[in-house]
Design a protein around this motif. Structure first.
Motif, mmCIF file in Angstrom:
data_model
loop_
_atom_site.group_PDB
_atom_site.id
_atom_site.type_symbol
_atom_site.label_atom_id
_atom_site.label_comp_id
_atom_site.label_asym_id
_atom_site.label_seq_id
_atom_site.Cartn_x
_atom_site.Cartn_y
_atom_site.Cartn_z
ATOM 1 N N ARG A 6 16.523 -6.031 -36.876
ATOM 2 C CA ARG A 6 15.802 -6.052 -38.153
ATOM 3 C C ARG A 6 16.822 -6.562 -39.167
ATOM 4 N NH1 ARG A 6 15.057 -1.055 -40.887
ATOM 5 N NH2 ARG A 6 13.712 -1.496 -42.650
ATOM 6 N N PHE A 19 13.278 -7.561 -44.916
ATOM 7 C CA PHE A 19 13.708 -7.437 -43.535
ATOM 8 C C PHE A 19 12.749 -8.211 -42.632
ATOM 9 C CE2 PHE A 19 15.929 -3.728 -45.234
ATOM 10 C CZ PHE A 19 17.159 -3.882 -44.613
ATOM 11 N N LEU A 69 26.250 -4.301 -42.552
ATOM 12 C CA LEU A 69 25.992 -2.973 -42.007
ATOM 13 C C LEU A 69 25.114 -3.075 -40.771
ATOM 14 C CD1 LEU A 69 26.589 -2.354 -45.133
ATOM 15 C CD2 LEU A 69 25.602 -0.142 -44.593
ATOM 16 N N ASP A 71 22.899 -0.584 -38.604
ATOM 17 C CA ASP A 71 22.338 0.768 -38.628
ATOM 18 C C ASP A 71 23.049 1.675 -39.625
ATOM 19 O OD1 ASP A 71 20.277 0.357 -36.983
ATOM 20 O OD2 ASP A 71 21.097 1.409 -35.251
ATOM 21 N N GLY A 72 23.319 1.136 -40.807
ATOM 22 C CA GLY A 72 23.890 1.949 -41.873
ATOM 23 C C GLY A 72 25.382 2.164 -41.770
ATOM 24 N N MET A 73 26.063 1.486 -40.816
ATOM 25 C CA MET A 73 27.512 1.630 -40.700
ATOM 26 C C MET A 73 28.173 0.273 -40.905
ATOM 27 S SD MET A 73 27.751 4.291 -37.534
ATOM 28 C CE MET A 73 26.338 3.566 -36.710
ATOM 29 N N THR A 98 19.363 -2.361 -37.386
ATOM 30 C CA THR A 98 19.091 -2.886 -38.719
ATOM 31 C C THR A 98 20.365 -3.523 -39.266
ATOM 32 O OG1 THR A 98 17.462 -1.171 -39.107
ATOM 33 C CG2 THR A 98 18.345 -2.270 -41.052
ATOM 34 N N GLU A 100 22.160 -5.244 -42.543
ATOM 35 C CA GLU A 100 21.973 -5.305 -43.988
ATOM 36 C C GLU A 100 23.284 -5.730 -44.655
ATOM 37 O OE1 GLU A 100 20.380 -1.576 -45.355
ATOM 38 O OE2 GLU A 100 19.702 -2.429 -47.253
ATOM 39 N N PRO A 101 23.219 -6.541 -45.713
ATOM 40 C CA PRO A 101 24.466 -6.965 -46.371
ATOM 41 C C PRO A 101 25.081 -5.843 -47.198
ATOM 42 C CG PRO A 101 22.587 -7.801 -47.589
ATOM 43 C CD PRO A 101 22.030 -7.110 -46.370
ATOM 44 N N ARG A 103 25.982 -3.809 -50.293
ATOM 45 C CA ARG A 103 25.221 -3.704 -51.535
ATOM 46 C C ARG A 103 26.075 -3.089 -52.636
ATOM 47 N NH1 ARG A 103 20.497 -5.780 -50.677
ATOM 48 N NH2 ARG A 103 19.279 -5.329 -48.796
ATOM 49 N N TYR B 127 20.698 1.250 -49.845
ATOM 50 C CA TYR B 127 20.513 0.700 -48.505
ATOM 51 C C TYR B 127 19.201 1.171 -47.890
ATOM 52 C CZ TYR B 127 25.408 -0.709 -48.541
ATOM 53 O OH TYR B 127 26.595 -1.294 -48.846
ATOM 54 N N ALA B 128 18.644 0.335 -47.018
ATOM 55 C CA ALA B 128 17.471 0.763 -46.259
ATOM 56 C C ALA B 128 17.907 1.816 -45.242
ATOM 57 C CB ALA B 128 16.839 -0.433 -45.551
ATOM 58 N N VAL B 129 19.054 1.589 -44.614
ATOM 59 C CA VAL B 129 19.603 2.539 -43.642
ATOM 60 C C VAL B 129 21.060 2.752 -44.005
ATOM 61 C CG1 VAL B 129 20.022 3.021 -41.209
ATOM 62 C CG2 VAL B 129 18.131 1.522 -41.861
ATOM 63 N N LYS B 130 21.485 4.001 -44.204
ATOM 64 C CA LYS B 130 22.889 4.262 -44.495
ATOM 65 C C LYS B 130 23.306 5.555 -43.807
ATOM 66 C CE LYS B 130 26.844 3.530 -46.705
ATOM 67 N NZ LYS B 130 27.546 4.763 -46.475
#
Ligand code: HEM
Ligand code: FES
Lengths: 265, 258
Positions: A6, A19, A69, A71-73, A98, A100-101, A103, B127-130
């Motif tokens: 995602r 996403f 990131l 999965d949030g890491m 997931t 994610e850049p 933030r 964040y969407a997931v953190k």
């Protein structure tokens, strides 16, 4: 291995992102995470879709270009590892991940997983230079460096400025980064002549960029792919107390512009 | 004033603004400059934190004197007002302590509000997931436990210092602090609020003491785990010491002696 990703897709700095879910097939556990993304991108190109943009350069964990990131890491689940050095064997077949850049208001997203980290460059630039002699190699024993100082400087110099500390911090604070850069020079005899000036300039620059402040969560330390320790932030605090509270013949304290840190961007 | 630093020229930074241009109050005053950095505001929180933690420990220990009986407790309350006599007049040291504590609490809150605003602005989009890897629930809820403590302090001063709330008229005694505590805490509602607020204090100190040591550069990675443990132990002892009083009152161990 087969995975479902995602991924944050954003066309440009001023467009809203979202996403998008992509399946990835036939992933080898020996691939690095970025190689796995290369595989996905080749598929996307063949299908005529826009490939996922992510930053990378050395792919050996030393340049600091990569990072997002998983999965949030930051840089994914392995401690002390950049995402380019992370292998797919750290994941399970069938995982849904997931991506994610970073933030932070100081790190605007440029495209997909790429953020603009030039705020870090401006902090470094504000530090100026050190007055070490260049040219022919100096006599090795001309400047004696205590072992503890050289070890500390080495640990601090390991920082690759990837920005994971900012990304992981609940306050988007850049203190682990700035403290590593300050410690690196401030513990060495060669860094003494400009020490207080460098400290004030870099800390003022850090505040000006709109990073948050430290509330000692230690998320940065856990996120750092180079294992920069939290104690460097404590050190940086002392550098600042000393730089500002010692009497100076130069108007050092005037460098701190009124209201600078509160200027929310 | 026209003195420029070498590194300014090198990187093209501006020289300090010429005198007369808007430079805020006391330009060049080191303490003001420190306050204008996020690190300086944090230092203010740590230094006022030292004062407040010192007070909380002393207050908790003082409260325990209530278990020595009415006479001992009331004598202690009188001592707080007569200590230092005849060098300083009656209750002067108490008033100095009150002013220092009030100033510390206000500075602590002021810095916290400013830093919180900066921190929220620094991450406008979450964040969407953190995943949190290192932090604790206590650390993540400092702002809320802090607000709870502020509410508690206001209530507590109106309650047991001034007798303005929680007492029916004439029930608050200016002679017997013992009487006030036993009467004031005999209601379930008030006691539970005191105990909940002490739970907030426990959380606040669990992160706060260790955080203050780190901010003041007394932490290194070698001893960080021990300092965190120390912080937790002190927070818990303070919690137990404080809640002993409302629990004892509720349990009837400190019955009204009238
Ligand atoms: C169960 C817990 C507590 C009990 C039973 C208690 C009891 C008391 C009593 C009896 C007084 C009046 C003392 C006197 O007039 O001589 C007092 C004053 C005070 N307490 Fe507490 N207290 C508790 C917790 C706290 C906490 C956690 C704080 C701060 C965070 C606090 C802050 C104060 C302050 C600021 C005063 C005013 C001192 C003054 O100006 O006279 N108390 N407390
Ligand atoms: S690409 Fe250079 S550190 Fe990852």
């Amino acid at each position: 291995m087969n995975l479902t990703l995602r991924i944050w897709r954003q066309k440009g700095a001023n467009t809203p992102g979202e996403f998008v879910t992509y399946p990835v097939h036939n992933v080898s556990p020996d691939m690095s995470f970025l190689e796995m993304l290369d595989v996905l991108n080749e598929e996307l190109i063949v299908r005529g879709e826009e490939p996922v943009s992510f930053e990378h350069d050395c792919r050996e964990g030393i340049c600091g270009s990569c990072g997002f990131l998983i999965d949030g890491m930051t840089h994914g689940p392995r401690r002390g590892t950049t995402v380019c050095q992370l292998h797919m064997r750290s994941f399970q077949d069938g995982d849904e991940l997931t991506l994610e850049p970073w933030r932070a208001s100081a790190f605007p997203v440029l495209k997909d997983l790429i953020v603009d980290r030039s705020a870090f460059d401006r902090i470094i630039q504000s530090g100026g230079f050190i007055s070490a002699p260049t040219g022919s190699a100096p006599e090795a024993n001309a400047i004696l460096v205590p072992k503890e100082s050289s070890d500390t400087a080495f640990d601090a110099a390991a920082c690759i400025a990837c920005g994971a500390c900012v990304a992981a911090c609940p306050n988007a604070s850049a203190m682990l980064f700035t403290s590593a850069k300050l410690t690196h020079l401030n513990v060495l005899p060669q860094g003494q002549p400009e020490r207080d000036e460098r400290t004030v300039n870099m800390v003022a620059a850090m505040d000006r960029e709109g990073f948050g402040s430290c509330t000692n969560h230690a998320e940065c330390e856990a996120a750092c792919p180079k294992l920069i320790p939290l104690e460097f932030i404590a050190r940086m605090n002392r550098y600042v107390y000393r730089a500002l509270l010692r009497p100076h013949r130069h108007p050092l304290a005037e460098r701190i512009a009124p209201g600078a840190p509160s200027r929310a961007r | 004033m026209t003195q420029q630093f070498i590194s300014d020229r090198a990187v093209g930074l501006k020289a300090p603004a010429p005198a007369g241009k808007s430079r805020g109050v006391w330009p060049g005053n080191p303490v003001v400059a420190l306050w204008r950095t996020t690190i300086g505001k944090k230092a203010v929180m740590a230094v006022t934190g030292v004062i407040l933690v010192g007070f909380v420990i002393a207050h908790m220990a003082g409260n325990l004197k209530i278990f020595l009986g009415e006479k001992a407790f009331n004598e202690y309350a009188l001592f707080l007002r007569t200590v230092g006599e005849p060098l300083v007049p009656y209750s002067v040291l108490l008033w100095i302590a009150r002013v220092v504590l009030l100033a510390s609490a206000l500075l602590h809150i002021w810095a916290a509000v400013e830093l919180t605003r900066i921190n929220w602005a620094a991450r406008p989009r979450s964040y969407a997931v953190k995943r949190s890897l290192a932090t604790t629930a206590a650390a993540l809820t400092m702002r809320y436990s802090g607000v709870l403590l502020a509410v508690f302090i206001v209530y507590h001063l109106l309650h047991l210092t001034l007798g303005a709330v929680g007492f029916s008229s004439g029930a608050f005694s200016h002679e017997s602090v013992y009487h006030n505590v036993v009467t004031g805490l005999s209601g379930w509602f008030v006691s539970i609020f005191y105990i909940l607020a002490m739970g907030g204090l426990c959380l606040h100190l669990d992160h706060g003491i260790w955080s203050m040591l780190q901010t003041l550069d007394l932490n290194t990675n070698r001893i960080s785990r021990r300092l965190r443990l120390l912080s937790r132990v002190v927070a818990f002892l303070v919690f137990l010491g404080f809640i002993a009083v409302p629990i004892a009152v509720l349990a009837g161990w400190l019955g009204p002696k009238e």
